[in-house]
Write a protein that holds these residues in place. Structure first.
Motif, PDB file in Angstrom:
ATOM      1  N   LYS A  29       0.806  -1.227   0.000  1.00  0.00           N
ATOM      2  CA  LYS A  29       0.000   0.000   0.000  1.00  0.00           C
ATOM      3  C   LYS A  29       0.836   1.273   0.000  1.00  0.00           C
ATOM      4  N   CYS A  30       2.141   1.166  -0.014  1.00  0.00           N
ATOM      5  CA  CYS A  30       2.973   2.372   0.001  1.00  0.00           C
ATOM      6  C   CYS A  30       2.791   3.099  -1.335  1.00  0.00           C
ATOM      7  N   PHE A  32       4.547   5.297  -2.841  1.00  0.00           N
ATOM      8  CA  PHE A  32       5.752   5.532  -3.645  1.00  0.00           C
ATOM      9  C   PHE A  32       6.291   4.255  -4.291  1.00  0.00           C
ATOM     10  N   CYS A  33       5.682   3.121  -4.011  1.00  0.00           N
ATOM     11  CA  CYS A  33       6.242   1.833  -4.432  1.00  0.00           C
ATOM     12  C   CYS A  33       5.269   1.099  -5.348  1.00  0.00           C
ATOM     13  N   ASP A  34       5.756   0.694  -6.527  1.00  0.00           N
ATOM     14  CA  ASP A  34       4.884  -0.090  -7.417  1.00  0.00           C
ATOM     15  C   ASP A  34       5.502  -1.454  -7.736  1.00  0.00           C
ATOM     16  N   MET A  35       6.452  -1.855  -6.899  1.00  0.00           N
ATOM     17  CA  MET A  35       7.184  -3.096  -7.194  1.00  0.00           C
ATOM     18  C   MET A  35       6.270  -4.312  -7.323  1.00  0.00           C
ATOM     19  N   TYR A  36       5.298  -4.432  -6.441  1.00  0.00           N
ATOM     20  CA  TYR A  36       4.511  -5.670  -6.411  1.00  0.00           C
ATOM     21  C   TYR A  36       3.030  -5.441  -6.704  1.00  0.00           C
ATOM     22  N   LYS A  37       2.731  -4.323  -7.349  1.00  0.00           N
ATOM     23  CA  LYS A  37       1.319  -3.981  -7.590  1.00  0.00           C
ATOM     24  C   LYS A  37       0.598  -5.040  -8.424  1.00  0.00           C
TER      25      LYS A  37
END
Ligand code: SF4
Length: 83
Positions: A29-30, A32-37
């Protein structure tokens, strides 16, 4: 090695064997992070993880370090991590 989706590791783990023990991130849910979306978080079956180690054992003569991926790998039971 078998990986589900994209795999990330810190620069310091550039020469480590990367083994997925989870897929995705349990938080995910961060903003700034789309690594594991694109991944739905789940634990990989322990048998599959152990099979990956056996594949690596056959493919590589020497492995100094192992990096456990994906996000939140330490969410696994201690017995699983010890295995
Ligand atoms: S991998 Fe880390 S930064 Fe990315 S969503 Fe999960 S907890 Fe947040």
């Amino acid at each position: 090695m078998r990986y589900e989706g994209r795999v990330f590791r810190p620069p310091s783990e550039a020469y480590s064997l990367i083994v997925q023990v989870t897929v995705g991130c349990s938080h995910n849910k961060c903003t700034f992070c789309d690594m594991y979306k694109e991944k739905r978080f789940h634990l990989r079956k322990l048998e599959d993880v152990l099979e990956d180690f056996n594949i690596a054992r056959r493919q590589y003569r020497y492995i100094e370090r192992v990096f456990l991926a994906d996000g939140d790998a330490l969410i696994r039971k201690t017995e699983d991590l010890a295995a």
